[in-house]
Design a protein around this motif. Structure first.
Motif, short mmCIF file in Angstrom:
data_model
loop_
_atom_site.label_atom_id
_atom_site.label_comp_id
_atom_site.label_asym_id
_atom_site.label_seq_id
_atom_site.Cartn_x
_atom_site.Cartn_y
_atom_site.Cartn_z
N SER A 69 47.50 16.69 55.50
CA SER A 69 47.51 17.11 56.90
C SER A 69 48.44 18.30 57.14
O SER A 69 48.27 19.03 58.12
CB SER A 69 47.91 15.95 57.80
N LYS A 70 49.41 18.48 56.24
CA LYS A 70 50.33 19.61 56.34
C LYS A 70 49.86 20.82 55.54
O LYS A 70 50.59 21.79 55.38
CB LYS A 70 51.72 19.19 55.87
N GLY A 71 48.65 20.74 55.01
CA GLY A 71 48.08 21.89 54.31
C GLY A 71 48.35 21.95 52.84
O GLY A 71 48.08 22.97 52.20
N VAL A 72 48.88 20.88 52.25
CA VAL A 72 49.14 20.86 50.81
C VAL A 72 47.82 20.62 50.08
O VAL A 72 47.20 19.57 50.24
CB VAL A 72 50.17 19.77 50.44
N VAL A 73 47.39 21.59 49.28
CA VAL A 73 46.09 21.48 48.59
C VAL A 73 46.26 21.19 47.10
O VAL A 73 45.29 21.17 46.35
CB VAL A 73 45.27 22.78 48.77
N THR A 74 47.48 20.94 46.67
CA THR A 74 47.76 20.62 45.26
C THR A 74 46.90 19.44 44.80
O THR A 74 46.81 18.44 45.52
CB THR A 74 49.24 20.25 45.10
N PRO A 75 46.26 19.52 43.64
CA PRO A 75 45.48 18.38 43.16
C PRO A 75 46.38 17.17 42.93
O PRO A 75 47.50 17.30 42.42
CB PRO A 75 44.86 18.88 41.85
N MET A 76 45.87 16.00 43.32
CA MET A 76 46.67 14.77 43.23
C MET A 76 45.90 13.69 42.47
O MET A 76 44.69 13.51 42.67
CB MET A 76 47.02 14.24 44.63
N LEU A 77 46.64 12.97 41.64
CA LEU A 77 46.10 11.85 40.89
C LEU A 77 46.86 10.60 41.32
O LEU A 77 48.09 10.58 41.29
CB LEU A 77 46.23 12.07 39.39
N LEU A 113 45.05 15.03 33.65
CA LEU A 113 45.91 16.06 34.25
C LEU A 113 45.49 17.45 33.79
O LEU A 113 45.44 18.39 34.59
CB LEU A 113 47.37 15.80 33.88
N ARG A 114 45.17 17.59 32.52
CA ARG A 114 44.69 18.89 32.03
C ARG A 114 43.41 19.30 32.74
O ARG A 114 43.23 20.47 33.11
CB ARG A 114 44.48 18.84 30.51
N GLY A 115 42.52 18.34 32.94
CA GLY A 115 41.27 18.64 33.64
C GLY A 115 41.51 19.05 35.09
O GLY A 115 40.89 20.00 35.58
N LEU A 116 42.42 18.36 35.77
CA LEU A 116 42.74 18.72 37.15
C LEU A 116 43.31 20.13 37.23
O LEU A 116 42.92 20.92 38.10
CB LEU A 116 43.76 17.73 37.73
N LEU A 117 44.22 20.45 36.34
CA LEU A 117 44.83 21.77 36.35
C LEU A 117 43.80 22.85 36.05
O LEU A 117 43.78 23.90 36.69
CB LEU A 117 45.96 21.83 35.32
#
Length: 218
Positions: A69-77, A113-117
């Motif tokens: 909601s604060k605009g953080v688009v970092t991929p999360m697992l 994690l490698r795939g997300l990055l």
């Protein structure tokens, strides 16, 4: 080096994962609860976030929702002991890119994690480069010292192609096709690499002798 935020209240598991991730080349921050995770997630830039669901302070999916909601688009697992299909669907619907049930295999976690990055870099508008952040759409590089450097369209095309696959070495022919279309003179690539180094520093683009160029080491 990719920056990773680990939000995990199990101290033993957090210490174990911290050591493993550092050995894999990640720069890791550990948050022991949701409140600390929220603070770090909003005040620091990360390449990927790993978070537990059962967190004190702020529950994991609530934390995820607040960051989004604060605009953080970092991929999360999401890591969770709750691993039935309904729980996984709930986590993915909340905005997570991936969901892994506990207990988990460490090699699988690292592979995910490698795939997300990899997917994030391939589609991101802002990517990390040596010494700063590259906003591809704006054709600007924000250097770590606060300076903002504007790039030409061709400089942007060359740097974007390198930055979206930061570990790959590209031949001059590949970069010529990507940035200059039907041009035939590979010397154009050398010229624009020179321009980029002059603007951003020599370590931004590395020469691999006999092969071509790659992005400098992060």
């Amino acid at each position: 080096m990719s920056r990773l935020l680990l939000v995990e209240d199990d101290r033993e598991l957090a210490a174990l994962l911290d050591g493993l991730l550092v050995d894999e080349g990640y720069d890791v921050d550990v948050a022991p609860d949701g409140q600390r995770g929220l603070h770090l997630g909003l005040t620091r830039a990360y390449d990927v976030i790993v978070l537990d669901r059962g967190l004190p302070g702020i529950e994991g999916l609530d934390l995820l929702g607040r960051l989004r909601s604060k605009g953080v688009v970092t991929p999360m697992l999401v890591l969770s002991a709750r691993g039935n299909p309904a729980d996984r669907v709930e986590g993915l619907d909340a905005g997570a890119e991936d969901y892994l049930s506990k207990p988990f295999d460490v090699d699988e976690l690292l592979a995910r994690l490698r795939g997300l990055l990899r997917r994030h870099v391939e589609h991101a508008d802002v990517v990390r480069i040596p010494g700063g952040s590259f906003d591809i759409a704006a054709r600007e590089v924000g250097l770590d010292d606060g300076e903002v450097v504007s790039l030409s369209t061709r400089e942007t095309d060359v740097l974007a192609h390198l930055a979206r696959s930061p570990r790959r070495v590209f031949s001059r022919d590949e970069l010529l096709e990507a940035a200059f279309g039907d041009a035939e003179d590979t010397g154009l690539v050398d010229t624009y690499v020179h321009y980029l180094r002059r603007k951003l520093g020599r370590e931004t683009v590395l020469t691999v002798r006999g092969v071509g160029y790659r992005l400098g080491r992060l």
